[in-house]
Design a protein around this motif. Structure first.
Motif, PDB file in Angstrom:
ATOM      1  N   GLY A 227      38.276 -20.087 -31.904  1.00 36.28           N
ATOM      2  CA  GLY A 227      36.952 -20.005 -31.309  1.00 36.28           C
ATOM      3  C   GLY A 227      36.742 -21.217 -30.434  1.00 36.28           C
ATOM      4  N   MET A 229      34.096 -23.599 -28.603  1.00 35.08           N
ATOM      5  CA  MET A 229      32.668 -23.934 -28.628  1.00 35.08           C
ATOM      6  C   MET A 229      32.285 -24.730 -27.406  1.00 35.08           C
ATOM      7  SD  MET A 229      31.470 -24.940 -32.442  1.00 35.08           S
ATOM      8  CE  MET A 229      29.707 -24.994 -32.174  1.00 35.08           C
ATOM      9  N   LEU A 234      29.514 -20.484 -29.524  1.00 30.43           N
ATOM     10  CA  LEU A 234      30.860 -20.004 -29.230  1.00 30.43           C
ATOM     11  C   LEU A 234      30.845 -19.329 -27.862  1.00 30.43           C
ATOM     12  CD1 LEU A 234      32.190 -18.266 -32.476  1.00 30.43           C
ATOM     13  CD2 LEU A 234      33.124 -20.295 -31.378  1.00 30.43           C
ATOM     14  N   GLU A 237      36.208 -16.122 -28.391  1.00 29.63           N
ATOM     15  CA  GLU A 237      36.945 -16.070 -29.647  1.00 29.63           C
ATOM     16  C   GLU A 237      38.032 -15.021 -29.510  1.00 29.63           C
ATOM     17  OE1 GLU A 237      34.865 -15.639 -33.665  1.00 29.63           O
ATOM     18  OE2 GLU A 237      36.192 -13.909 -33.580  1.00 29.63           O
TER      19      GLU A 237
END
Lengths: 430, 330
Positions: A227, A229, A234, A237
């Protein structure tokens, strides 16, 4: 069902002001709505730059930070709503390995005492002899000699200290280990030893990892799912291979193109997407898509006003971008100046900036006559011409980031995202 | 002739009642005008101490420095403090790792930049401020006039590093020493700073001595690379040669132990066993021998000499180098 499921987790730290009355003047939106799920036996890698909230999220899972909103469901139980007494019992099953191996070990406790403390607290082992046997067993697993028991943390090297940190987590027989930057404090030759150790342990003990790191190469090596960020949320993913084969979010693309590869052939060939300016303050995040202030592909519509949800584009590849398909199809072009003008996060300013930079695009020669992809995509060994363009872009970009500080008050308190987080956590002084 | 040529530089820290600690143990390299030379190694290999010795920033007491470091025909190591002060900032400049602790926190950026201009270029008042603003502008700091009045804590990490670079290039030095200039920064900011350094070298012909632990940074930036281990260069070569044919077992192992973004997944890394603490003195043999997979008794008979087992200019300090026939799959 997944072993660990995070549902729209939010962690906001209040920013306090005043000497006597702790007036809350704002919030640092460290984690702002993250949902993810980790299957048993899997490794989930969380990457992002400093200040993106990845560490805060990891700590929130263990409730080391208060969760402002959202749910953390572990094996059917929502940890976010547990009373702290019950939570303590759950921590046996969720353990953490910290970044700084020396800082996270008490210098005045020997290794046996460090490792047995948690066991005693959770009632593992009848007496100290039984615990010692178990500790010896674990020490052998992490590759430390059994005479380590009576020694102190300062007697070990950095890599060995990190092994002790891993052993401390393992003695409690956890299901999930959250590794917060497990190797970033180590030298590369030792780093590889610890990475291999983590992988071996996962295989033999069936552990589930949440690995938090800023080093994309490390995360990619160790994770099944990754994932990415950015500023508390997020943005992408995907399964590890898919993400690296085909990053779809503009931020992921930029991040991956910025990672240096130890191979001159690759370095000379590849194109680098230079992002302009710095991460906006998480106390005053931009409206709409968090990344629109630095995005090379930002569009006039939607980007500044509407926050894109994390949507599955097929094969478990999730992206939070309004224009993923258009960017890939090539119908949406990189907009040199627009990508870097608006930073304040208010809609009006953003709109203005778009107009202004549009004008620039028309007048600015390099942007106008450049090929489709040229403006900010600079090949590592570019000709002088392209470099000048990059320099020009850099300037405008940096100018834009400047605007972040418009609000002096907030900027003071939250000059750097991480710093702000610490302050807010620590004392009301901030 | 090279702009800077360092020969057999050694630095030993001495303290009463303690064993001498040799941080740098005979390092030799040369930097030409407009060239980027890298010193790579892990913590404790002596790369930072080398840079401090060149700049004359080591304390006078408790340090023994040997060897020569000729900059433009003058030996930096024996130069008087007064002369060195004239050289630092104008001829030689340094960029440090941690931009926050290298800036004075209670003095505005502007004063810190104009200080150098006053000292070396004799600029005063408004003129110095104008020049300072144009320097900040040049390294990509927006709104420089306003930034000059601000304090270091008001700038972001990348911006601080830019300010430091502005100060370093203020007097157009001929040699720039960058000690881990991007280690404290995020990758996207790191890419910006590296691009800036590249530009400076290309446009000004400044020589750059790049000190880093990151082989990725070296691969993209340096012309010549020196790999240090325990205070000595174990391998020196052009970057393409070095990365294509790492020949010293240490350099070879180092490249094998780095997870690469573009490599296929699923294979375990090949770490180098042990840690830097497992070493022997160079005088007794190869310091890397205790961690080396290729070592023989020959390794323990005095310092190995630099040889060129592969190609000319590719120097390796090893008696059992990793050569094509013996190459293990990395």
């Amino acid at each position: 069902m997944s072993l660990l499921e995070l549902d729209d987790v939010k962690v906001h730290f209040p920013v306090k002001k005043g000497l006597f009355f702790d007036r809350t003047v704002g919030h640092v939106y460290a984690v702002d709505g993250v949902s993810l799920s980790i299957e048993a036996g899997q490794t989930y890698g969380l990457v992002g730059e400093s200040g993106c909230g990845k560490t805060t999220l990891g700590r929130a899972v263990l409730r080391l930070n208060d969760i402002t909103d959202g749910g953390v469901v572990f094996d059917g139980t929502d940890l976010a709503k547990l009373p702290s007494e019950e939570m303590r019992a759950f921590r046996r099953r969720l353990q953490m390995v910290f970044q700084d191996p020396l800082g996270s070990l008490n210098p005045r406790q020997n290794i046996e005492s460090i490792l047995s403390e948690g066991m005693a607290a959770h009632g593992i082992g009848k007496d100290q002899t039984e615990r010692r046997e178990k500790i010896k067993d674990i020490l052998a697993k992490v590759g430390l000699p059994s005479n380590a028991l009576s020694r102190y943390p300062h007697e070990f090297s950095g890599g060995q200290r990190q092994r002790i940190g891993i052993a401390r987590a393992l003695v409690l027989e956890p299901d999930v280990i959250i590794c917060d930057e497990p190797v970033s404090a180590l030298d590369v030759s030792v780093q590889a030893q610890v990475i291999n150790l983590l992988e071996e342990l996962q295989e033999s003990l069936g552990l589930t990892y949440l690995v938090i790191a800023h080093d994309l190469a490390v995360v990619r090596h160790i994770s099944d799912v990754i994932g990415v960020m950015y500023l508390g949320g997020l943005v992408e993913e995907a399964p590890s291979d898919a993400l690296y084969a085909k990053p779809r979010h503009p931020y992921t693309k930029a991040l991956m193109s910025a990672v240096p590869v130890p191979d001159p052939e690759v370095e000379d060939r590849r194109e680098r997407i230079l992002l302009h300016g710095d991460l906006p303050s998480p106390a005053n995040p931009p409206a709409g898509c968090r990344f629109h202030t630095r995005c090379p592909w930002v569009q006039e519509t939607k980007c500044a006003t509407e926050r894109p949800p994390l949507l599955d584009t097929g094969d478990g590849h999730k992206v939070a971008c309004h224009f993923t398909a258009e960017i890939e199809a090539g119908t949406v072009k990189q907009t040199l100046a627009t990508g870097i003008e608006a930073v304040t996060g208010t809609e009006t300013v953003a709109a203005e900036a778009v107009e202004v930079s549009e004008g620039e695009t028309e007048t600015e020669v390099p942007a106008a006559d450049a090929p489709e992809k040229a403006p900010v995509t600079v090949p590592a060994q570019a000709d002088a011409d392209a470099k000048e363009k990059a320099a020009a872009a850099e300037e405008t970009g940096a100018k834009a980031s400047d605007a972040t500080d418009v609000e002096k008050e907030t900027a003071d308190a939250t000059d750097e995202a991480s710093g702000a987080t610490e302050k807010a956590e620590g004392s009301p002084k901030a | 002739m090279s702009l800077l040529s360092v020969e057999e530089l050694s630095v030993t820290f001495t303290a009463r009642g303690r064993k001498d600690a040799t941080a740098v143990d005979g390092v030799s390299f040369a930097v030409d005008q407009g060239q980027v030379v890298g010193l790579v190694g892990e913590s404790g290999c002596g790369k930072s101490v080398t840079s401090l010795a060149l700049m004359g920033l080591l304390p006078r007491k408790g340090v023994r420095i040997g060897g020569r470091a000729e900059f433009d025909g003058q030996n930096l190591l024996t130069m008087s403090e007064r002369k060195l002060r004239d050289m630092r900032g104008s001829q030689l400049a340094m960029i440090f790792q941690d931009p926050l602790s290298s800036l004075n926190p209670v003095v505005p950026i502007g004063i810190q930049v104009t200080e150098i201009l006053e000292r070396h270029r004799g600029l005063k008042g408004e003129k110095a401020r104008k020049e300072a603003a144009s320097l900040l502008d040049r390294v990509g700091i927006p709104d420089p006039a306003r930034r000059l009045k601000e304090y270091p804590h008001q700038l972001s990490g990348g911006m601080r590093q830019r300010a430091l670079i502005a100060m370093a290039v203020a007097c157009a030095p001929r040699l720039l020493i960058a000690d881990e200039p991007t280690t404290a920064l995020d990758v996207t900011i790191q890419a910006q700073i590296l691009e800036l350094l590249k530009e400076l070298v290309d446009q000004e012909g400044t020589a750059l001595l790049m000190i880093t632990h990151d082989l990725g940074v070296v691969a993209g930036l340096c012309d010549e690379v020196n790999v240090l281990y325990a205070g000595r260069a174990v391998e020196s070569a052009g970057r393409r040669e070095l990365f294509a044919h790492p020949t010293h077992p240490y350099a070879h192992g180092l490249l094998g132990s780095i997870p690469r973004l573009d490599a296929p997944r699923g294979e375990p890394l090949n770490p180098i066993r042990g840690s830097i603490n497992d070493k022997i003195a160079w005088a007794d043999g190869c310091a890397f021998a205790p961690r080396c997979d290729h070592y023989t008794m020959e390794c323990l008979t005095g310092t190995p000499e630099l040889t060129e087992p592969r190609t000319a200019g590719h120097q390796v300090r090893c008696v059992n180098p990793v050569l094509p026939t013996a190459e293990v799959p990395a």
